[in-house]
Write a protein that holds these residues in place. Structure first.
Motif, PDB file in Angstrom:
ATOM      1  N   GLU A   1       2.859  -0.574  -5.221  1.00  0.00           N
ATOM      2  CA  GLU A   1       1.967   0.149  -5.010  1.00  0.00           C
ATOM      3  C   GLU A   1       3.302   0.858  -4.288  1.00  0.00           C
TER       4      GLU A   1
ATOM      5  N   HIS B   1       5.409   2.884  -6.680  1.00  0.00           N
ATOM      6  CA  HIS B   1       4.666   3.887  -7.529  1.00  0.00           C
ATOM      7  C   HIS B   1       5.067   4.881  -6.856  1.00  0.00           C
TER       8      HIS B   1
ATOM      9  N   LEU C   1      -0.468   3.260  -5.984  1.00  0.00           N
ATOM     10  CA  LEU C   1      -1.398   2.483  -6.913  1.00  0.00           C
ATOM     11  C   LEU C   1      -2.234   1.465  -6.251  1.00  0.00           C
TER      12      LEU C   1
ATOM     13  N   LEU D   1      -5.368   4.970  -9.021  1.00  0.00           N
ATOM     14  CA  LEU D   1      -4.199   5.875  -8.640  1.00  0.00           C
ATOM     15  C   LEU D   1      -5.126   7.370  -7.991  1.00  0.00           C
TER      16      LEU D   1
ATOM     17  N   GLN E   1       1.240  10.680 -15.033  1.00  0.00           N
ATOM     18  CA  GLN E   1       0.416   9.656 -13.910  1.00  0.00           C
ATOM     19  C   GLN E   1       0.897   8.283 -14.775  1.00  0.00           C
TER      20      GLN E   1
ATOM     21  N   ALA F   1       3.215   5.225 -13.154  1.00  0.00           N
ATOM     22  CA  ALA F   1       2.166   3.647 -13.108  1.00  0.00           C
ATOM     23  C   ALA F   1       2.878   2.679 -13.579  1.00  0.00           C
TER      24      ALA F   1
END
Length: 362
Positions: A208, A211, A221, A270, A283, A287
């Motif tokens: 997280e 990202h 994330l 997301l 995206q 990720a």
């Protein structure tokens, strides 16, 4: 942790090759089909015990030879580790660590910790669940020999249960004999699932954070385990035993076991939306990269050793910002990159030219 020396004999398109590697950035530069990826494969084999490119490891032997040898010396905090990996033409593997032969692959795992980036990794989010299970299994196995052994025993028990599902003439006959396999399967499965849950619980906040930075602080994330869960191994085991019974007729008709860690997945969202189904390609790639960055941080915190980073022709797949992030990271860890042409600006990069299985230092 870093690889000091790598040598290969009769491996893929190499007769003999020897390289001294730096503990920073190492670049293998050359056109396609010259042997760059073969060197990364050799490192992968010495770390994981099998090839990442073929299920038949004997395919790695130079076509005109009867055996292949990979030799690696790795500097760790505890000292130098010497691994020699010999592949015979019948597919047999002989592995020596510091000159002593090992009896099982579990003894090899964890000696060299690697994180491998290759183009398909950038599809990790949208590809099949098997790819995400493999992602978990390789990472956890490098840190835990117990997990690797549980995984091997689970796969054997699963094969036996599936064999029984296919061979039983009637459901009644199956009900009288399958309990022993249900007990074994649930025992190993519950331990595997609990290890995966704990792994993702540690990985999730790191992913997280990575990202959030990669997306310019705009996207959040979230990752979690998708399958049977519980607060303890016993709780998961009891859930699985119940599900095996409830799904027995279905499994009998299918001829295989329909639930368990071999069917589980990672759920990725997301900003609250299922990333696999609704995320853009950009995206999904971001990720995937965030998961890889999180792997690095987790390895460092769990083992106390920095992992070795293998980047197989991924720079061309990334935009400038993501390339810069990878190169910046490489200045802190040993990183080995393959590419057709190296144009990045990085400190102390050691560049090797690869052509037709011949290596020269730039």
């Amino acid at each position: 942790m870093y690889i000091k020396e790598l040598s290969v004999s009769n491996f893929r398109n190499y007769d003999n090759a020897y390289i001294n590697l730096s503990n920073g950035l190492n670049v293998f530069e050359g056109q396609n089909a010259q042997g760059k990826t073969n060197l990364l494969e050799a490192i992968y084999i010495c770390a994981i015990g099998k090839s990442n490119r073929t299920s038949k490891i004997k395919d790695c032997i130079n076509w005109s030879k009867s055996f292949s040898i990979i030799d690696i010396k790795v500097q760790k905090k505890i000292g130098t580790i010497h691994i020699q990996f010999k592949i015979l033409e019948n597919g047999k593997k002989i592995i020596l660590i510091n000159g002593s032969p090992i009896k099982s692959l579990s003894q090899l795992l964890g000696e060299i910790n690697i994180i491998y980036f290759f183009p398909d990794d950038l599809k990790l989010i949208k590809e099949a669940p098997n790819d995400r299970r493999k992602f978990m299994d390789i990472d956890i196995s490098q840190a835990s020999k117990i997990y690797f052994n549980n995984l091997m025993k689970y796969n054997l028990a699963l094969a036996q249960r599936n064999k029984l599902l296919k061979s039983a003439k009637t459901l009644t006959e199956l009900e009288q004999t399958i309990n022993i396999w249900d007990e074994q399967l649930s025992s190993y499965a519950s331990k595997i699932i609990m290890s995966r849950i704990r792994f993702l619980a540690k990985l999730a906040p790191l992913a997280e954070k990575s990202h959030f930075e990669l997306s310019n602080n705009q996207e959040t994330l979230k990752i979690s385990y998708q399958g049977e869960t519980g607060d303890s191994v016993d709780e998961i085991k009891n859930k699985l035993l119940k599900l095996y019974k409830e799904n027995l007729e279905k499994d009998y008709n299918l001829g295989y076991t329909s639930i368990g860690p071999h069917k589980d997945d990672i759920y990725i969202e997301l900003n609250g939306v299922d990333l696999r189904s609704f995320g853009s390609q950009g995206q999904q790639r971001t990720a995937s990269l965030a998961l890889k960055f999180a792997e690095i941080e987790l390895f460092k915190s769990e083992s106390g050793e920095e992992p070795i980073i293998l980047l197989d022709d991924v720079l061309s797949e990334l935009d400038e910002k993501r390339r810069q992030n990878l190169i910046k990271m490489s200045e802190k860890l040993q990183t080995i990159i393959t590419c057709t042409e190296y144009t990045e600006n990085a400190k102390n990069a050691q560049v090797f030219k690869i052509k037709s299985g011949k290596i020269t230092k730039n």
